[in-house]
Write a protein that holds these residues in place. Structure first.
Motif, short mmCIF file in Angstrom:
data_model
loop_
_atom_site.label_atom_id
_atom_site.label_comp_id
_atom_site.label_asym_id
_atom_site.label_seq_id
_atom_site.Cartn_x
_atom_site.Cartn_y
_atom_site.Cartn_z
N UNK A 1 -6.76 -8.90 -6.30
CA UNK A 1 -6.13 -10.16 -6.71
C UNK A 1 -6.90 -10.82 -7.86
N UNK A 2 -8.24 -10.75 -7.79
CA UNK A 2 -9.05 -11.29 -8.88
C UNK A 2 -8.81 -10.54 -10.18
N UNK A 3 -8.70 -9.22 -10.08
CA UNK A 3 -8.43 -8.40 -11.25
C UNK A 3 -7.06 -8.75 -11.86
N UNK B 1 -2.21 -8.81 -2.94
CA UNK B 1 -2.52 -8.12 -1.69
C UNK B 1 -3.15 -9.13 -0.73
N UNK B 2 -3.00 -8.90 0.59
CA UNK B 2 -3.68 -9.78 1.54
C UNK B 2 -5.19 -9.71 1.31
N UNK B 3 -5.86 -10.85 1.39
CA UNK B 3 -7.31 -10.85 1.16
C UNK B 3 -8.07 -11.46 2.33
N UNK B 4 -7.76 -10.96 3.49
CA UNK B 4 -8.46 -11.35 4.71
C UNK B 4 -9.89 -10.82 4.63
N UNK C 1 -9.82 -3.68 3.78
CA UNK C 1 -8.63 -3.93 2.98
C UNK C 1 -8.59 -5.37 2.49
N UNK C 2 -9.14 -6.29 3.26
CA UNK C 2 -9.22 -7.68 2.80
C UNK C 2 -10.13 -7.82 1.60
N UNK C 3 -11.26 -7.11 1.62
CA UNK C 3 -12.18 -7.13 0.48
C UNK C 3 -11.51 -6.50 -0.74
N UNK C 4 -10.83 -5.37 -0.49
CA UNK C 4 -10.11 -4.71 -1.59
C UNK C 4 -9.04 -5.64 -2.14
#
Length: 190
Positions: free
Chosen positions: A55-57, A39-42, A47-50
């Motif tokens: 992505x880490x998970x 997922x985008x991680x802006x 949504x970036x935090x999510x």
């Protein structure tokens, strides 16, 4: 476990429906075993935090899966004992699962190595060793079978040696070997 339902973003809460659909697609992919999705991680929005957490998970799940698969292949398919999963930075249930996989591989390694050591000793004529590793289930049955075999071989060897000594060295004819509990070829040889 906490109730996360109160913190879920809904359309109109600053998160768009396309973003939620993207999250849903990512969650569905992970549920189905696809760890290649990102997922985008802006960092500027929710949504970036999510996305960063997601992505880490996925990275941890992917690493955990790779390590467990590697250990299973090394030990189970390639017969290379001693393999241990290395999953840095995991905690909680992931650490527990990693520790469980490593404990299983370690126990299997210890048991098989002890059995192999005794079998090798027997093949070299050393009947003094026994399997003494802690075991359960089918490994315990194997341990009992091998230890019984070693006892019977030792009794057989002692009796053959005794009869040979009586006849060959002491000149006493008529000696009979007595090996209790043997059957099959061992009984025939006796």
């Amino acid at each position: 476990m906490g109730d996360i339902s109160t913190g879920i973003a809904r359309p109109g809460d600053g998160v768009s429906e396309p973003e939620l659909r993207q999250l849903l697609a990512g969650l569905t992919a992970v549920r189905d075993g696809d760890f290649g999705i990102r997922l985008p991680d802006d960092p500027s929005g929710l949504m970036g935090e999510i996305g960063a957490v997601f992505n880490g998970m996925v990275d941890q799940l992917s690493l955990f899966t790779s390590e467990v698969t590697r250990v299973a292949r090394e030990v189970g398919s390639e017969g290379r004992l001693g393999g241990q999963a290395q999953v840095p930075g995991v905690s909680g249930t992931w650490k527990d699962l990693t520790d469980s996989v490593n404990a299983m591989a370690g126990n299997l390694t210890t048991q098989v190595r002890d059995i192999a050591q005794v079998a090798t000793a027997v093949a070299k004529g050393d009947l003094s060793q026994k399997i003494d590793v802690d075991a359960r289930g089918e490994i315990l049955e194997l341990k009992g079978t091998v230890n019984t075999m070693v006892d019977q071989l030792s009794s057989f060897a002692d009796e053959v040696t005794r009869v040979a000594r009586e006849v060959g060295s002491e000149g006493r004819l008529g000696g009979q070997a007595q090996v209790p509990g043997v059957s099959g070829t061992w009984k025939d040889l006796t």
